[in-house]
Design an enzyme around this catalytic site. Sequence first.
Site, PDB file in Angstrom:
ATOM      1  N   LYS A  20       0.823  -1.213   0.000  1.00 27.52           N
ATOM      2  CA  LYS A  20       0.000   0.000   0.000  1.00 27.52           C
ATOM      3  C   LYS A  20       0.855   1.261   0.000  1.00 27.52           C
ATOM      4  CE  LYS A  20      -2.989   0.747   3.526  1.00 27.52           C
ATOM      5  NZ  LYS A  20      -3.177   2.086   4.139  1.00 27.52           N
ATOM      6  N   SER A  21       1.895   1.282   0.841  1.00 24.04           N
ATOM      7  CA  SER A  21       2.755   2.466   0.918  1.00 24.04           C
ATOM      8  C   SER A  21       3.428   2.755  -0.423  1.00 24.04           C
ATOM      9  CB  SER A  21       3.835   2.272   1.988  1.00 24.04           C
ATOM     10  OG  SER A  21       3.278   2.197   3.273  1.00 24.04           O
ATOM     11  N   GLY A  92      -5.204   8.246   5.571  1.00 26.53           N
ATOM     12  CA  GLY A  92      -4.286   9.175   6.222  1.00 26.53           C
ATOM     13  C   GLY A  92      -3.039   9.415   5.393  1.00 26.53           C
ATOM     14  N   ARG A 120      -8.850  12.245  12.715  1.00 27.30           N
ATOM     15  CA  ARG A 120      -7.401  12.047  12.847  1.00 27.30           C
ATOM     16  C   ARG A 120      -6.675  13.392  12.790  1.00 27.30           C
ATOM     17  NH1 ARG A 120      -5.794   6.958   9.125  1.00 27.30           N
ATOM     18  NH2 ARG A 120      -3.848   7.165  10.297  1.00 27.30           N
ATOM     19  N   SER A 166       6.984   9.194  12.541  1.00 27.53           N
ATOM     20  CA  SER A 166       5.891   9.083  11.573  1.00 27.53           C
ATOM     21  C   SER A 166       6.429   9.194  10.161  1.00 27.53           C
ATOM     22  CB  SER A 166       4.841  10.178  11.811  1.00 27.53           C
ATOM     23  OG  SER A 166       3.927  10.211  10.737  1.00 27.53           O
ATOM     24  N   ASP A 312       1.921  -0.980  12.008  1.00 26.60           N
ATOM     25  CA  ASP A 312       0.653  -1.417  11.416  1.00 26.60           C
ATOM     26  C   ASP A 312       0.355  -2.887  11.688  1.00 26.60           C
ATOM     27  OD1 ASP A 312      -0.014   1.064  10.425  1.00 26.60           O
ATOM     28  OD2 ASP A 312       0.925   0.726   8.478  1.00 26.60           O
ATOM     29  N   LYS A 339      -4.528   6.063  14.839  1.00 23.80           N
ATOM     30  CA  LYS A 339      -4.715   5.372  13.558  1.00 23.80           C
ATOM     31  C   LYS A 339      -6.202   5.475  13.171  1.00 23.80           C
ATOM     32  CE  LYS A 339      -0.535   3.881  12.617  1.00 23.80           C
ATOM     33  NZ  LYS A 339       0.122   4.166  11.320  1.00 23.80           N
ATOM     34  N   ARG A 343      -6.333   2.073  18.242  1.00 19.33           N
ATOM     35  CA  ARG A 343      -6.111   0.634  18.093  1.00 19.33           C
ATOM     36  C   ARG A 343      -5.718  -0.048  19.400  1.00 19.33           C
ATOM     37  NH1 ARG A 343      -3.325   0.497  12.064  1.00 19.33           N
ATOM     38  NH2 ARG A 343      -5.307   0.534  10.924  1.00 19.33           N
ATOM     39  N   ARG A 385      -7.699  -3.133   9.590  1.00 19.41           N
ATOM     40  CA  ARG A 385      -6.817  -4.082  10.279  1.00 19.41           C
ATOM     41  C   ARG A 385      -7.529  -4.779  11.444  1.00 19.41           C
ATOM     42  NH1 ARG A 385      -2.534  -3.384   7.159  1.00 19.41           N
ATOM     43  NH2 ARG A 385      -1.921  -1.258   6.633  1.00 19.41           N
TER      44      ARG A 385
END
EC number: 2.5.1.19
Length: 427
Positions: A20-21, A92, A120, A166, A312, A339, A343, A385
């Site tokens: 995904k990144s 995000g 967020r 981050s 993650d 997140k 979470r 997730r």
Amino acid sequence: MKLETKAQGLRGSLRIPGDKSISHRSIMFGSLAKGVTTVRDILRGEDVLSTMQVFRDLGVTIEDDGDVVRIHGVGFDGLKAPQNKLDMGNSGTSIRLISGVLAGQDFDVEMFGDDSLSKRPMDRVTIPLRQMGVEVSGQTDRDLPPLKMHGSKSLKPIYYELPVASAQVKSALIFAALQADGESVIIEKEKTRNHTEDMIQQFGGQLQVEGKEIRISGGQTFTAQEVVVPGDISSAAFWLVAGLVVPNSKIVLKNVGINETRTGIIDVIKNMGGKIKLSDIDQVAKSATITVETSELNGTEIGGDIIPRLIDELPIITLLATQAQGKTVIRDAEELKVKETDRIQVVADALNAMGADIVPTEDGMIITGKTPLHGAEVNTFGDHRIGMMTAIAALLVQDGEVDLQRAEAINTSYPSFFSDLEGLLHG
């Protein structure tokens, strides 16, 4: 949605969907390069599709024939003011990184997202962007979306120490720094995933990285490339854990990305005594085949500089810990609170409802295992997730049903998750 329970074993091999990144960044760099970039094995989850649509709205032609994505790049100078507000969906990554891209654009934009994204905080990005000369405002003092923004063609370079570890904030500032007048210095709190830095060099740009310090000069141009996206280790993580904890299992995962800033879960599995093997390692593509099989596991401690390398994966690692003998302590993971959901709390609530023994803490969790799991109703609260973690947990349930609310959240990152699960159940 009623989930499969009482799994007798998972067997077979899978090719994991694209990272995904890297998929997000391929679209971004392809749009900002000159020429036509091709991307193969891109993830077509909802988050990445949001990024694709945003760049179309900014004037970039992107073609997707279902096999290859072709991006007709326009460079930083070729982006056009959008006709409408930019919809970031649940992503995000999209809103933070694209804020950096738009920092150097002399036009008005408004960026918004779904209910989850609207909770967020974006202040970790907006504060340094304001220092660089960007006009940006959000909701409340934490700058929650929607964000209104007007960039500047005369961005000031920045010297900035990140207050949190981050990759999204770092990457946003890198995109802004690429458009600034002079050299910027960004200092990380802890090393985080480095896909943005890697792709700058892949697309012909330059930066200097020494330890946690990144130096980057403005005014750079990029050249179109051919990109092949490896499988996403964050998606693979669910099958790694399933293969370790479901009895009579052996799972082979092909073409999984093993970038060193993302492989914390492999280290944790080894520390817990899990049977895991890497083969077919490709040092250039940073990918490998990973094989796992049912294992006797022991509790462990997870904290410090490994946290950004598995942030993650912590929901599914928590499930892993419920099936290990003894205590597992997760600390230094307060980032989990901001997140798609909090979470720490949501993972603990979901697994405790199924019979786990998890105590949430300010910056993590204390998990005592090994505990049998039973049926329950679990809500994803729109967090992909949480949904996939619960689906793997359900496989261990011998007593009762698991009813997953808002299961569609899984489409954010892994649209083929349930069909892949079916294949392993009947493998």
